[in-house]
Design a protein around this motif. Structure first.
Motif, PDB file in Angstrom:
ATOM      1  N   ARG A  63       6.215  -9.102   3.852  1.00 10.74           N
ATOM      2  CA  ARG A  63       4.971  -9.708   4.310  1.00 10.74           C
ATOM      3  C   ARG A  63       4.161 -10.231   3.114  1.00 10.74           C
ATOM      4  N   ALA A  64       4.167  -9.415   2.047  1.00 11.78           N
ATOM      5  CA  ALA A  64       3.425  -9.837   0.853  1.00 11.78           C
ATOM      6  C   ALA A  64       4.125 -11.006   0.157  1.00 11.78           C
TER       7      ALA A  64
ATOM      8  N   PHE B  52       6.698  -1.259  14.696  1.00 10.66           N
ATOM      9  CA  PHE B  52       6.629   0.204  14.725  1.00 10.66           C
ATOM     10  C   PHE B  52       7.974   0.840  15.056  1.00 10.66           C
TER      11      PHE B  52
ATOM     12  N   ASN C  93       1.880  -0.043   6.273  1.00 10.97           N
ATOM     13  CA  ASN C  93       0.847  -0.358   7.259  1.00 10.97           C
ATOM     14  C   ASN C  93       1.117  -1.679   7.967  1.00 10.97           C
ATOM     15  N   PRO C  94       2.250  -1.751   8.685  1.00 11.09           N
ATOM     16  CA  PRO C  94       2.498  -2.986   9.428  1.00 11.09           C
ATOM     17  C   PRO C  94       1.465  -3.160  10.539  1.00 11.09           C
ATOM     18  N   PHE C  95       1.240  -4.405  10.967  1.00 10.62           N
ATOM     19  CA  PHE C  95       0.354  -4.654  12.102  1.00 10.62           C
ATOM     20  C   PHE C  95       1.067  -4.298  13.386  1.00 10.62           C
ATOM     21  N   PRO C  96       0.305  -3.979  14.422  1.00 10.84           N
ATOM     22  CA  PRO C  96       0.944  -3.720  15.722  1.00 10.84           C
ATOM     23  C   PRO C  96       1.420  -5.027  16.349  1.00 10.84           C
ATOM     24  N   LYS C  97       2.293  -5.712  15.655  1.00 13.03           N
ATOM     25  CA  LYS C  97       2.845  -6.968  16.142  1.00 13.03           C
ATOM     26  C   LYS C  97       4.358  -6.917  15.930  1.00 13.03           C
TER      27      LYS C  97
ATOM     28  N   TYR D  94       2.311 -13.492   9.264  1.00 20.33           N
ATOM     29  CA  TYR D  94       0.854 -13.362   9.327  1.00 20.33           C
ATOM     30  C   TYR D  94       0.125 -14.119   8.214  1.00 20.33           C
TER      31      TYR D  94
ATOM     32  N   PHE E 283       0.815  -1.210   0.000  1.00 21.08           N
ATOM     33  CA  PHE E 283       0.000   0.000   0.000  1.00 21.08           C
ATOM     34  C   PHE E 283       0.848   1.260   0.000  1.00 21.08           C
TER      35      PHE E 283
END
Ligand code: ADP
Ligand code: MG
Lengths: 250, 400, 290
Positions: free
Chosen positions: A159-160, A145, A94-98, A106, A90
């Motif tokens: 990640r993708a 983060f 926009n990483p996840f809060p993990k 993920y 994107f």
């Protein structure tokens, strides 16, 4: 054979006709850039390839979108299966809060893979492909983060990649980054092309020229011109395209 | 120019004064509540102007309020049960004097009464005499017991709430505190799963149209007065509980929990739905783009991202339930005993205040005890509010 | 292998969604049933006489006129007190203070006040207004108690309304040499006004149904005449509902009265909500167009 193809594609947001009869094809292991003024429908078009527009209420689509020759809007197609083949990056990271590790894992986890060995291998491989491994290999358990913006975006690319898609969609992936991070992403795209088919939306003409093999120029929902990037930039057939790439655009 | 400046200053001070009213009110509430509540301590549970006395050879040195009650209720009949000798306890109230002495000895105007009481206490080893202080003669031959003063222990350890009991008022807040907690916890256990499910459904599953119908309905139900819920509970829930569990009465802790649970639903739903809808769209899209299903996205991304908002909603719901008065008053049966099962009547702190303040004499022990209950309630809800605030504050930090 | 995982994913989603759908429809059904039950029973009891006549026969017949009037007095009384003070303090918080200790304290105290259970307002109102200030059980004591309860609601909604006014309006006005108060009164408040009124309406809805704060400050069990002054007691709708369902002379026979009273209370809340929503929509459009 064409990897991706759209045939007479029309898309409406309620009454608003956002894509008008768009037909275009992308060959495997090439990079196609989508350019055009803001609001012309680049993101909308990109998101038809992984059916991200399905999430919006009152969207109507007709025409066909083919992946490897098969219509992805067919009733039998399940969107989450499709999205495993068509990854997306994107505009804003926009990483996840993990943790860094869990971000990359993920996509595997949601597909039922919880074996630690497989996950470890895949996380390492994906981070290496996105050229982030050396920077994060000692802090995989740290929150995503804590990374810089450019690192976060490469994490999102890793990640993708982890779910081993064949197509990667990128929506202005470098527009929120500094020049150094941007050039890292561009190098990365060049590397990734060997294994993946990439469609990238960009605002930046030089970027399109540097990274893409083919370029499509959109204007007000229509595909105005599509061809080899060299051709488009040196010898556009359409006056509007010429105006746009030379910066003489209203 | 100067006039304008002065006018501005005046207006600003009026505004400042107005905005200080809430602070002043909170302070005044604390002052009034606690000055009345704290004045309870140091008072005696035995009626003012009365004396408790025993034979001078009785080793018992003092009696607590609850021991006095047990004796007068004849649950305790031997002195050795409360640390004395093996004698039977013989109760003496001033009205019983005629059983022991003739009218002549007592005297026409009770002039001999003090002397009679003194002799009687001296002559019966197992006696416990309860009589007005004015009949305590100067050379009283018995032992006057010191009256127990109300302490924090009386309030928090006491197992009975019977503030108008004679001769010793029972002001144990334990049954009321437990009743309040039982009813509120029950309410949350019922409301939380239902409320969360509804919130998830509304924020991430339902069509926009369904949501647009549900949302105002739920807001409307949040505004309906608690007395109306109490009325509904009394007419519908109470008989239902009675029938289903085949009980002698339907006014039980469970009925209270159900009614409170229904009342807490709108709060829990609105607060947690807001939290879930605040999950950044980019997070959800990232998850979906990785091949997660909508449901996986909900429980792996949306719920963790909004966890603190959901927690805040739940705690807020508990806080409302603990402070709720009218609905509980109408459906829980108001028995001030420690509950053993949720199918028994219970009584909560707010319901007790509402039910009894009208009949308590101003400034009396009962009146003060009710204010002390108010203090307990105030402290509990204050803690809950601070908790909610710190959770939402830490949440704001995270999202920036 | 991968197709079994894929189908398991899908099945889990189906199960979860059906469960959630079921639970939420259950919740909505319960809530609807409550409304339906109260409205359908209440409508039978309501008539012109019901809302314009005195209670009769130990409150088993006649109407609830004095309770309606009493509630009107209490709502008016509490708002006369809470509305100006609430709006003024919201203006002070939002327009006059900078982020700092003072603002923090005021906001914290307003939050604390909002979190205090209504029965404690009842205790406090009795101790301060009824006993200490010797107002006795009276409209004055009840209105002040309810007003304090409504104060945080008014402050919060007004604050929201003021926050929604874009800063550019303030800067434009200040830039033209207007003073702070001129800017606030001539520019900010007119723009925020519809939302402030929305807050007022919602507080009215809230106040009209409160029972615990008026139990010991004003509410009369039965008073077949209208109040003459602010030092009189009054009947009030919520308290009336409470007494005729729990301690009336004949609880069973006054049941229709109770249904009617409950419906009147619901209608008040309903009107308040609808009015507030309508106002929000109507003025929301207008502000955007400007
Ligand atoms: N969810 C939506 N609802 C309605 N209109 C939309 C939505 N998303 C985009 N649009 C409209 O569709 C057009 C194309 O948008 P987009 O594809 O985001 O443009 P680009 O990416 O080229 O800047 C714009 O005019 C935009 O306003
Ligand atoms: Mg775009």
């Amino acid at each position: 054979m064409n990897k991706l193809e759209s045939i007479d594609l029309n898309l409406y947001y309620s009454d608003f006709h956002a894509l008008k009869n768009v037909s275009m094809a992308v060959k495997a292991n090439t990079v196609a850039a989508l350019i055009g003024p803001s609001g012309c429908g680049k993101s909308t078009y990109l998101r038809t390839f992984n059916r991200m527009n399905d999430l919006i209420d009152n969207v109507k689509i007709d025409g066909g979108v083919l992946l490897d020759g098969k219509d992805i809007y067919d009733k039998a197609v399940v969107t989450d299966e499709l999205r495993k083949q068509v990854g997306m990056v994107f505009q804003k990271p926009n990483p996840f809060p993990k943790s860094i590790y869990e971000n990359v894992a993920y996509g595997l986890r949601v597909n039922g893979i919880n074996n630690k060995k497989i996950l470890d291998e895949s996380v390492e491989k994906s981070l290496q492909q996105s050229a982030l491994w050396d920077e994060v290999k000692d802090k995989l358990k740290k929150s995503a983060f804590e990374l810089s913006g450019g690192q976060q975006q490469r994490l999102c690319i890793a990640r993708a990649l982890a779910i081993e898609p064949t197509v990667i969609l990128m929506d202005e992936p470098a527009s929120a980054l500094d020049p150094i991070s941007t050039s890292k992403i561009e190098e990365l795209i060049y590397e990734l092309k060997k294994k993946y088919t990439i469609v990238i939306v960009t605002h930046n003409m030089q970027q399109a020229g540097r990274v893409s093999d083919y370029t499509a120029f959109f204007y007000m929902g229509s595909l105005i011109e599509y061809g080899e990037t060299k051709e488009i930039f040196t010898n556009p057939k359409n006056q509007q395209t010429q105006n746009y790439i030379t910066g003489r655009f209203g | 120019m100067k006039a304008r400046k002065i006018k501005e200053k005046i207006i600003e001070s009026i505004l400042l004064a107005s905005s200080s009213i809430t602070s002043i009110t909170v302070l005044l509430i604390v002052v009034f509540l606690f000055s009345q509540g704290v004045s309870l301590f140091g008072d005696s549970t035995v009626e003012k102007g009365s004396v408790m006395a025993v034979n001078k050879n009785n080793p018992v040195k003092e009696l607590t309020g609850s021991q006095i009650k047990e004796i007068f209720d004849q649950n305790v009949v031997y002195w050795n049960e409360i640390g004395g000798k093996k004698d039977t306890i013989i109760l003496f109230r001033i009205d019983d004097i005629g059983n022991y002495y003739s009218d002549e000895e007592i005297g026409e105007n009770f002039e001999g009464l003090s002397e009679c009481v003194s002799r009687l206490v001296d002559s019966i080893p197992g006696i416990l005499a309860y009589f007005p202080e004015k009949y305590l003669s100067k050379n009283f031959k018995g032992k006057v017991l010191p009256l127990e003063k109300v302490s924090l222990k009386t309030l928090f350890k006491g197992k009975e709430w019977f503030p108008s009991a004679q001769p010793a008022a029972q002001i144990g807040a334990m049954p009321l505190i437990l009743g309040t907690l039982w009813v509120s916890l029950g309410a949350i256990l019922l409301a939380l799963p239902l409320g969360l499910a509804t919130a998830v459904y509304m924020s991430d599953i339902a069509h926009g149209k369904v949501r647009r119908v549900m949302k105002p309905l739920i807001e409307l139900l949040a505004g309906i007065p608690s007395v109306v819920y109490g009325f509904f509970g009394l007419i519908v829930i109470v008989p239902l509980v009675q029938q289903v569990f085949n009980l002698p009465v339907g006014e039980t802790a469970l009925s209270g929990s159900i009614v409170l649970g229904i009342m807490a639903l709108p709060t829990i739903i609105t607060v947690s739905e807001d939290a879930m809808r605040n999950t950044p769209r980019a997070m959800k899209e990232a998850s979906l783009a990785l091949g997660a299903t909508k449901w996986q996205t909900i429980y792996r991304v949306v719920i963790p991202c909004s966890a603190s908002g959901i927690t805040a909603g739940a705690i807020l719901g508990i806080g409302r339930a603990i402070g709720e008065t009218m609905a509980v008053l109408m459906v829980t049966g108001n028995a001030a005993v420690i509950p053993h099962t949720i199918l028994e009547p219970v009584r909560t702190i707010p319901a007790t205040i509402a039910a009894e303040l009208g009949e308590a004499a101003q400034g009396g022990l009962h009146f003060k005890a009710l204010f002390a209950l108010g203090c307990i309630l105030f402290i509990i809800t204050l803690i809950i509010n601070l908790l909610v605030e710190s959770i939402s504050a830490s949440n704001k930090h995270k999202s920036h | 292998m991968s197709s079994t995982i894929a189908s398991r994913k899908r099945r889990n989603e189906q199960i979860a969604f059906w469960l959630f759908r079921l639970l939420s429809f259950g919740v909505v059904a319960i809530l609807f049933y409550i409304l339906y039950f109260l409205v359908s029973n209440g409508i039978k009891a309501i008539s012109w006489e019901f809302i314009t006549q005195m209670p009769e026969d130990g409150m088993t017949k006649g109407g609830i006129y004095p309770a309606i009037i009493g509630t009107l007095y209490l709502v008016a009384g509490s708002m006369i007190f809470a509305f100006p003070i609430g709006v003024a303090s919201a203006i002070y918080i939002n327009e006059y203070t900078k982020d700092g200790v003072l603002k923090k304290i005021i906001k914290q105290m307003t939050n604390n006040l909002a979190g205090i259970p209504s029965i404690i307002f009842g205790l406090f109102g009795m101790a301060l207004f009824v006993n200490q200030l010797k107002f006795g059980d009276s409209i004055l004591a009840g209105s002040l108690t309810l007003g304090l309860l409504a104060l945080p609601v008014v402050i919060r909604t007004t604050e929201e309304a003021l926050k929604a006014v874009p800063d550019t309006f303030r800067q434009a006005s200040l830039g033209l040499g207007a003073s702070k108060w001129q800017t606030t009164s001539k520019v900010v408040i007119p723009i925020a006004f519809p939302n402030i009124i929305t807050g007022l309406i919602l507080s009215i809805g809230r106040v009209s149904g409160e029972t615990a704060p008026i139990l010991f400050t004003v509410a009369a069990y039965f008073l077949p005449k209208l109040p003459q002054s602010i030092f009189d007691q009054v009947m009030a709708l919520p308290y009336h509902l409470y007494v005729i369902t729990t301690s009336g002379t004949n609880v069973a026979e006054s049941r229709p009265m109770a249904y009617g009273t409950a419906l009147v209370l619901i209608v008040i809340v309903l009107i308040a909500n609808l009015l507030a929503n309508a106002l929000r929509k109507y003025f929301g459009k207008k502000v955007k167009m400007n």
